[in-house]
Design an enzyme around this catalytic site. Sequence first.
Site, PDB file in Angstrom:
ATOM      1  N   PHE A 133      57.081 -49.831   2.034  1.00  0.00           N
ATOM      2  CA  PHE A 133      56.133 -50.154   3.092  1.00  0.00           C
ATOM      3  C   PHE A 133      56.887 -50.473   4.384  1.00  0.00           C
ATOM      4  CE2 PHE A 133      52.989 -52.754   5.348  1.00  0.00           C
ATOM      5  CZ  PHE A 133      51.896 -51.905   5.268  1.00  0.00           C
ATOM      6  N   ASP A 210      58.126 -56.589  -4.136  1.00  0.00           N
ATOM      7  CA  ASP A 210      56.919 -56.590  -3.321  1.00  0.00           C
ATOM      8  C   ASP A 210      55.748 -56.283  -4.265  1.00  0.00           C
ATOM      9  OD1 ASP A 210      54.709 -55.888  -1.740  1.00  0.00           O
ATOM     10  OD2 ASP A 210      55.945 -55.077  -0.138  1.00  0.00           O
ATOM     11  N   TYR A 235      44.937 -60.479   0.289  1.00  0.00           N
ATOM     12  CA  TYR A 235      43.684 -59.951   0.841  1.00  0.00           C
ATOM     13  C   TYR A 235      43.283 -58.615   0.226  1.00  0.00           C
ATOM     14  CZ  TYR A 235      47.405 -58.173   3.930  1.00  0.00           C
ATOM     15  OH  TYR A 235      48.585 -57.648   4.423  1.00  0.00           O
ATOM     16  N   LYS A 236      44.073 -58.110  -0.716  1.00  0.00           N
ATOM     17  CA  LYS A 236      43.712 -56.870  -1.405  1.00  0.00           C
ATOM     18  C   LYS A 236      42.901 -57.221  -2.649  1.00  0.00           C
ATOM     19  CE  LYS A 236      48.038 -54.636   0.140  1.00  0.00           C
ATOM     20  NZ  LYS A 236      47.589 -54.348   1.487  1.00  0.00           N
ATOM     21  N   ARG A 384      43.457 -41.993   0.713  1.00  0.00           N
ATOM     22  CA  ARG A 384      43.815 -42.984  -0.303  1.00  0.00           C
ATOM     23  C   ARG A 384      42.558 -43.703  -0.784  1.00  0.00           C
ATOM     24  NH1 ARG A 384      48.067 -47.867   0.710  1.00  0.00           N
ATOM     25  NH2 ARG A 384      46.320 -48.538   1.973  1.00  0.00           N
TER      26      ARG A 384
END
Length: 419
Positions: A133, A210, A235-236, A384
């Site tokens: 990322f 991660d 927050y996912k 995605r």
Amino acid sequence: MTLDPHLAYARRMDRADGLAHYRKRFHGTDSPLVYFDGNSLGRPPIAAIERMQRFMEHDWGGRLIRGWDESWLQLPLEIGDRIGRAVIEAKAGQTVIGDSTTVLLYKLARAAVDAQVARHPERREIVIDTDNFPTDRYVLEGIARERGLTVRWIDVDTARGVTPAQLRAAVGRQTALVVVSHVAYRSAYLADAAELTRIAHEAGALILWDLCHSAGSVPVRADAWEFDLAVGCTYKYLNGGPGSPAFAYVRDDLQRALAQPIQGWFGAADQFAMGPRYEPVPGIRRFLSGTSPILAMLPMDETLAMIEEAGITAVRAKSVALTTFAIELADAWLAPLGVTLASPIDPAERGGHVTLHHDAMREVTARLWQRDVIPDYRDPGGLRIGLAPLSTSFEEVHRGLDATRECLREVIAERAGLG
């Protein structure tokens, strides 16, 4: 009229789904909107909305500053331990809620390389892959410049991720730190965390995981897999809300050995002594810096309760079933239109999302948003689909992929001058 067999299957799966009742606990799931972006921002639990209202009126409005002494000071540790218990299988005292993912990544990575170089001056390399990322890559490049280190890049296939053979070839006596995403943000490739950790340790390196795209969707066994360090956002799949603070994991025997670089009063041994010198508190609290974002960490508690109740094994099983169904629909409906799968076909190598590739996907994504079907787009040409197991239904997947087929047909026709 003959029922679409895929729709019939989706409805059967929803009826048999042992987690289906959790969907009703999320705001907005009774609307026709299709949400394919739970791997970027989860839906809000209804109970979290109600809790925030009560907190504003009673805890903040009623208790005011007394709230810090009564409970708020301990929340980063209490919620951290709950994440450790329910999400990453870590014993108490090793996980804390703190700052953004970027800040926590910086703290842990910088502390790790400083400790390594102090003990072993020859260890001056940080290993990270080229498709990690952006934040991870940017932070590690910055630390390398600050500390006079070198970044060793692992060149990976963007449809996969870091393999044991690639890591084994990259690490050695010069390696201070390895940084790997458990689930690759682009492809959803699920790394072999236990094996990669073992390889890093054999080389004498520390490893920082991660967990942003795995926490709450894929089982993580931080203690059993002997993680050194980890960070993950909330927050996912944990539904903490936009910008909710990340969590940090530091293995207990490393905590005293690492000096985190952003020294603040929340990590001081005697926080309210206001002394002239910084002395870190023993334990995981030393990785805090400034005042904790209390409002921003409360909502995730409701999802953590659901994960504790359901069990991460059941969550993972539904995640695999949802992504497998999405791939089957893509193969039946989208492959004839030129779409290819940019995620692993083997569910054992796939996290909680699926990426579908076509050079028209940027336009398709924009059209889908206009129709209240919400995936996201990642270059090059990747649509995605993030499927949150607690809030996504199989029929929702069917509706979303059906709309994707319609939009892709429209774009292809327009490009051919037939629209």
